[in-house]
Write an enzyme that holds these catalytic residues in place. Structure first.
Site, PDB file in Angstrom:
ATOM      1  N   HIS A  62       0.832  -1.204   0.000  1.00  0.00           N
ATOM      2  CA  HIS A  62       0.000   0.000   0.000  1.00  0.00           C
ATOM      3  C   HIS A  62       0.865   1.252   0.000  1.00  0.00           C
ATOM      4  O   HIS A  62       2.050   1.202   0.327  1.00  0.00           O
ATOM      5  CB  HIS A  62      -0.917   0.027   1.232  1.00  0.00           C
ATOM      6  CG  HIS A  62      -2.093  -0.902   1.118  1.00  0.00           C
ATOM      7  ND1 HIS A  62      -1.991  -2.247   1.407  1.00  0.00           N
ATOM      8  CD2 HIS A  62      -3.379  -0.691   0.726  1.00  0.00           C
ATOM      9  CE1 HIS A  62      -3.174  -2.815   1.200  1.00  0.00           C
ATOM     10  NE2 HIS A  62      -4.028  -1.886   0.794  1.00  0.00           N
ATOM     11  N   LYS A 117      -0.492   4.902   4.458  1.00  0.00           N
ATOM     12  CA  LYS A 117      -1.391   3.971   5.168  1.00  0.00           C
ATOM     13  C   LYS A 117      -0.910   3.766   6.598  1.00  0.00           C
ATOM     14  O   LYS A 117       0.291   3.602   6.835  1.00  0.00           O
ATOM     15  CB  LYS A 117      -1.467   2.629   4.433  1.00  0.00           C
ATOM     16  CG  LYS A 117      -2.468   1.670   5.076  1.00  0.00           C
ATOM     17  CD  LYS A 117      -2.778   0.491   4.195  1.00  0.00           C
ATOM     18  CE  LYS A 117      -3.702  -0.520   4.878  1.00  0.00           C
ATOM     19  NZ  LYS A 117      -5.013   0.034   5.235  1.00  0.00           N
TER      20      LYS A 117
HETATM   21  P1  NAD Z   1      -7.236   9.097   5.073  1.00  0.00           P
HETATM   22  O1  NAD Z   1      -6.220   9.255   6.141  1.00  0.00           O
HETATM   23  O2  NAD Z   1      -7.005   9.722   3.724  1.00  0.00           O
HETATM   24  O3  NAD Z   1      -8.662   9.651   5.574  1.00  0.00           O
HETATM   25  C1  NAD Z   1      -9.170   9.437   6.865  1.00  0.00           C
HETATM   26  C2  NAD Z   1     -10.001  10.666   7.228  1.00  0.00           C
HETATM   27  O4  NAD Z   1     -10.647  10.396   8.467  1.00  0.00           O
HETATM   28  C3  NAD Z   1      -9.140  11.918   7.434  1.00  0.00           C
HETATM   29  O5  NAD Z   1      -9.701  13.016   6.723  1.00  0.00           O
HETATM   30  C4  NAD Z   1      -9.169  12.134   8.943  1.00  0.00           C
HETATM   31  O6  NAD Z   1      -9.102  13.498   9.314  1.00  0.00           O
HETATM   32  C5  NAD Z   1     -10.545  11.531   9.284  1.00  0.00           C
HETATM   33  N1  NAD Z   1     -10.650  11.116  10.687  1.00  0.00           N
HETATM   34  C6  NAD Z   1      -9.695  10.554  11.479  1.00  0.00           C
HETATM   35  N2  NAD Z   1     -10.193  10.343  12.711  1.00  0.00           N
HETATM   36  C7  NAD Z   1     -11.472  10.790  12.689  1.00  0.00           C
HETATM   37  C8  NAD Z   1     -12.506  10.838  13.671  1.00  0.00           C
HETATM   38  N3  NAD Z   1     -12.306  10.409  14.925  1.00  0.00           N
HETATM   39  N4  NAD Z   1     -13.717  11.343  13.314  1.00  0.00           N
HETATM   40  C9  NAD Z   1     -13.940  11.793  12.046  1.00  0.00           C
HETATM   41  N5  NAD Z   1     -12.984  11.779  11.073  1.00  0.00           N
HETATM   42  C10 NAD Z   1     -11.774  11.276  11.404  1.00  0.00           C
HETATM   43  O7  NAD Z   1      -7.474   7.532   4.941  1.00  0.00           O
HETATM   44  P2  NAD Z   1      -8.169   6.725   3.730  1.00  0.00           P
HETATM   45  O8  NAD Z   1      -7.132   6.251   2.796  1.00  0.00           O
HETATM   46  O9  NAD Z   1      -9.344   7.502   3.206  1.00  0.00           O
HETATM   47  O10 NAD Z   1      -8.664   5.440   4.518  1.00  0.00           O
HETATM   48  C11 NAD Z   1      -9.601   5.562   5.586  1.00  0.00           C
HETATM   49  C12 NAD Z   1      -9.850   4.181   6.187  1.00  0.00           C
HETATM   50  O11 NAD Z   1     -10.485   3.332   5.213  1.00  0.00           O
HETATM   51  C13 NAD Z   1      -8.560   3.447   6.606  1.00  0.00           C
HETATM   52  O12 NAD Z   1      -8.842   2.689   7.763  1.00  0.00           O
HETATM   53  C14 NAD Z   1      -8.292   2.526   5.427  1.00  0.00           C
HETATM   54  O13 NAD Z   1      -7.541   1.390   5.763  1.00  0.00           O
HETATM   55  C15 NAD Z   1      -9.706   2.156   5.047  1.00  0.00           C
HETATM   56  N6  NAD Z   1      -9.886   1.714   3.661  1.00  0.00           N
HETATM   57  C16 NAD Z   1     -10.830   0.761   3.468  1.00  0.00           C
HETATM   58  C17 NAD Z   1     -11.147   0.348   2.192  1.00  0.00           C
HETATM   59  C18 NAD Z   1     -12.259  -0.652   2.002  1.00  0.00           C
HETATM   60  O14 NAD Z   1     -12.577  -1.037   0.851  1.00  0.00           O
HETATM   61  N7  NAD Z   1     -12.898  -1.113   3.098  1.00  0.00           N
HETATM   62  C19 NAD Z   1     -10.470   0.877   1.088  1.00  0.00           C
HETATM   63  C20 NAD Z   1      -9.511   1.864   1.312  1.00  0.00           C
HETATM   64  C21 NAD Z   1      -9.238   2.287   2.610  1.00  0.00           C
END
Ligand code: NAD
Length: 241
Positions: free
Chosen positions: A132, A136
């Protein structure tokens, strides 16, 4: 034509939040509220709350859903055992889709991994490799953990080996190796290796954009409406169970 869903997105400023906002219209979804760090999490007025943030938001996400009886779609990965328990307990009263990966291809990979493990039996060594982007936060990925759970179930073993270093001796035939590579802007690669004597089978999935996860999450949001309380995953949504 699907009815338009009213959705709250938690983690809206993040990579996945932005991907969901970008495809919402074309998936018959109206984003009524974009929440991120520092906002009070509420699902008032929404048909579904979608969470792609960090595991620390898990309790607030569940509380919001329970307060307004709003189904949840949770894509966030890396929950601790306690955070996962809170989601399971909320699922006694709400329908919740919790999936480490919303892409159709990865859910096919889950199914193929199960089938290959059954066909190949105990004589093949099992290793999982994931890669990744450099930003991440959790490792190994939630998808790699799910692949490991599938292999553990088929192999009836609990021995996971996270990376290797030093004089470890020969490979334990019952262990399942997991390796997390980080770098660049890789959206998400997963490989399951079945290594036998004289042959090797590799099942690989590569995601090239986040759109596939976003569309899958919105598909799950349409699906979860009107379901009984319970904890569902993407295989339920896709009818793969
Ligand atoms: P990212 O860091 O770009 O975005 C996360 C967002 O959440 C940020 O804007 C952050 O400010 C916000 N955040 C953090 N804590 C928070 C809280 N307590 N309340 C509200 N907002 C909060 O990350 P990303 O790449 O968008 O990934 C987000 C999550 O999704 C990760 O856990 C990642 O592993 C997961 N993910 C899952 C899939 C899937 O298909 N299930 C795919 C990609 C990523």
């Amino acid at each position: 034509m699907k009815d338009t869903l009213r959705v709250v997105v938690v983690g809206a400023a993040g990579r996945m939040g932005q991907a969901i906002i970008a495809v919402a219209n074309s998936e018959s979804v109206e984003i009524i509220s974009k929440l991120d760090q520092g906002d009070q999490i509420t699902s008032a007025g929404a048909d579904v709350l979608i969470d792609f943030s960090q595991p620390t938001a898990g309790d607030a996400v569940c509380d919001a859903g329970l307060k307004t009886n709003t189904p949840l779609v949770i894509g966030t990965t890396g929950h601790s055992a306690a955070q996962r328990k809170a989601i399971e307990s909320a699922a006694n009263r709400l329908p919740i889709v919790l999936a480490p990966n919303f892409s159709i291809g990865v859910n096919a990979l889950f199914w193929l991994t199960e089938q290959a493990a059954r066909i190949l039996g105990d004589s093949f060594d099992l290793e999982i490799v994931e890669m990744h982007h450099r930003l991440k936060k959790d490792a190994p990925s939630g998808t790699a953990r799910t692949l490991a759970e599938i292999l553990q179930r088929e192999r009836k073993t609990t021995r996971l080996r996270h990376g290797r270093e030093g004089m470890l001796g020969e490979r334990d035939p019952f262990e399942i190796g997991i390796h997390a590579i980080r770098g660049g802007d890789v959206v998400g690669d997963h490989m399951v290796i079945f290594a036998g004597n004289g042959e090797r089978l590799e099942l690989t999935h590569r995601a090239a954009s986040r759109e596939t996860f976003a569309r899958g999450a919105l598909r799950a949001a349409h699906w979860v409406i009107g379901r009984k309380p319970g904890l569902y995953d993407m295989r339920d949504v896709l009818g793969l169970k």
